[in-house]
Design an enzyme around this catalytic site. Structure first.
Site, PDB file in Angstrom:
ATOM      1  CG  ASP A  93      -0.306   0.028   2.523  1.00 46.42           C
ATOM      2  OD1 ASP A  93       0.881   0.408   2.585  1.00 46.42           O
ATOM      3  OD2 ASP A  93      -0.944  -0.320   3.516  1.00 46.42           O
ATOM      4  CG  ASP A 266      -5.678  -5.266   2.670  1.00 47.85           C
ATOM      5  OD1 ASP A 266      -5.164  -4.903   3.751  1.00 47.85           O
ATOM      6  OD2 ASP A 266      -6.367  -4.508   1.957  1.00 47.85           O
ATOM      7  CB  CYS A 304     -10.918 -26.178  11.334  1.00 44.63           C
ATOM      8  SG  CYS A 304      -9.444 -25.317  10.728  1.00 44.63           S
ATOM      9  CB  CYS A 306      -5.836 -25.212  10.467  1.00 40.20           C
ATOM     10  SG  CYS A 306      -6.208 -24.954  12.223  1.00 40.20           S
ATOM     11  CB  CYS A 309      -8.342 -27.524  14.154  1.00 39.65           C
ATOM     12  SG  CYS A 309      -9.069 -25.895  14.479  1.00 39.65           S
ATOM     13  CG  HIS A 335      -8.259 -21.592  13.585  1.00 38.34           C
ATOM     14  ND1 HIS A 335      -8.864 -22.755  13.153  1.00 38.34           N
ATOM     15  CD2 HIS A 335      -9.259 -20.680  13.750  1.00 38.34           C
ATOM     16  CE1 HIS A 335     -10.183 -22.558  13.078  1.00 38.34           C
ATOM     17  NE2 HIS A 335     -10.434 -21.304  13.426  1.00 38.34           N
TER      18      HIS A 335
END
Length: 370
Positions: A93, A266, A304, A306, A309, A335
């Site tokens: 940015d 974002d 989940c 991930c 998890c 996560h």
């Protein structure tokens, strides 16, 4: 062009679409969420971990990198990609939002903005030319024009003044940009005034940027008002250029944004929530640091996949956070980013199967009902 965009599929009866964002450091499937690496790092995670959870393009912050460690040090390191060991695309940015958020620490003129560092109070000056210079030195794949982000609420007169200055600054950014392996995106402003959004979009499209961001939303206005502005603004932007909604990362807003034709997002929200002991689930936010999870040996989200998890419980992560062990916020960050990036993957699949409306309705029913 250094950055180009290909639309690969459009929703039959709406605006959602699939695309490919082509950059010097690889092609990214859209719609896409960009994890935020403000100071050349996605907080608590290695670049390899960001990739493992599905990250393909990240955002870094020109204002912060200009102040620390400075653009010349990053140049000496071989550019931002090499400095932070990330070989995928990077969007930087312009620093405009950060500079304007300094409030009394900055002074705006037509030439640019004089501001004092939030770190040590030292005085600095950012102009459109300076913003381009810093971003060219950093070597990001996509640079953003220097803009003035009007706050919410603000008067129509203020919003008009800010958007007209943004248009003039955008033209200056376009005129001085020289790096051939870097694209530049314009930023549509106009506050919550539809006619001003139209004026801003028209003026920026005339400058023919590589892509177009929608700025000045998700700054405190009601979500329904943000969606209204998107419904009005998105059709004003070129079909063959990526559309980027800045600063939006809550799951419901991502779903609604994709349904309205947004290609890129974002936000610091997923990682910031994680550092505060809060995780995202399909049923809403779960504040794992709360006492009710002291003896809860379930994962954050049973659905989940991930790393966190698969291996750890709410009780264990709560213990880590309450004892200030950094592993706790690493696990919540892993996560949350996995959750958001998996959500984007599911949205892409829903568009490819012409089921985006059904997916949106199903997701929001469960998420908002929490």
């Amino acid at each position: 062009m250094a950055v180009s965009f290909t639309v690969t599929k459009k929703e039959r009866s709406g605006r959602a679409r699939l695309g490919l964002l082509h950059t010097p450091h690889g092609t990214v499937e859209t719609p896409v969420f960009m994890p935020v690496g403000t100071q050349a790092t996605v907080k608590t995670m290695t670049p390899e971990e960001v990739r493992e959870v599905g990250g393909r393009i990240i955002l870094s912050n020109t204002y912060h990198l200009y102040l620390r460690p400075g653009q010349e040090l990053i140049r000496e390191a071989g550019g931002l990609h090499r400095f932070m060991n990330w070989d995928g695309p990077i969007l930087t940015d312009s620093g405009g939002f950060q500079v304007f958020s300094l409030g009394p620490l900055r002074k705006v003129t037509e030439e640019g903005v004089t501001f004092r560092s939030h770190i040590d109070g030292s005085e600095h000056f950012f102009s459109p030319e300076k913003a381009m210079e810093v971003q060219e030195t950093l070597g990001s794949d996509i640079a953003m024009v220097f803009d003035e982000c009007a706050p919410y609420p603000c008067s129509r007169e203020y919003a008009l003044e800010a958007l007209e200055r943004t248009s003039r600054w955008a033209a200056r950014c376009r005129a001085v940009h020289r790096r051939e392996d870097q694209g530049v995106f314009g930023i549509v402003q106009g506050g919550t005034f539809a006619d001003l959004r139209k004026k801003s979009a028209y003026e920026l499209v005339e400058l023919d940027f590589s892509g177009y961001a929608i700025g000045g939303l998700s700054v405190g206005e009601p979500k329904e008002l943000m969606y209204e502005m998107l419904d009005y603004t998105v059709p004003l932007l070129p079909e063959d250029k990526p559309r980027y909604l800045m600063g939006v990362g809550s799951p419901d807003c991502l779903v609604e944004g994709v349904a309205r034709g947004i290609d890129m997002f974002d936000c610091v929200l997923p990682t910031r929530l994680a550092r505060n002991g809060t995780v995202l689930t399909r049923h809403g936010k779960l504040v794992v640091r709360n006492a009710e999870y002291t003896k809860d040996f379930a994962p954050f989200d049973r659905d989940c996949s991930c790393y966190a998890c698969r291996n750890y419980s709410r009780a264990y992560v709560r213990h880590l956070i309450k004892t200030n062990e950094v592993l706790g916020i690493r696990l919540t960050t892993i996560h949350n980013l996995h959750f958001v990036l998996e959500l984007m993957k599911e949205l892409r699949e829903a568009i490819s199967e012409d089921k985006i409306t059904e997916y949106r309705d199903s997701f929001l029913k469960g998420y908002q009902g929490a």
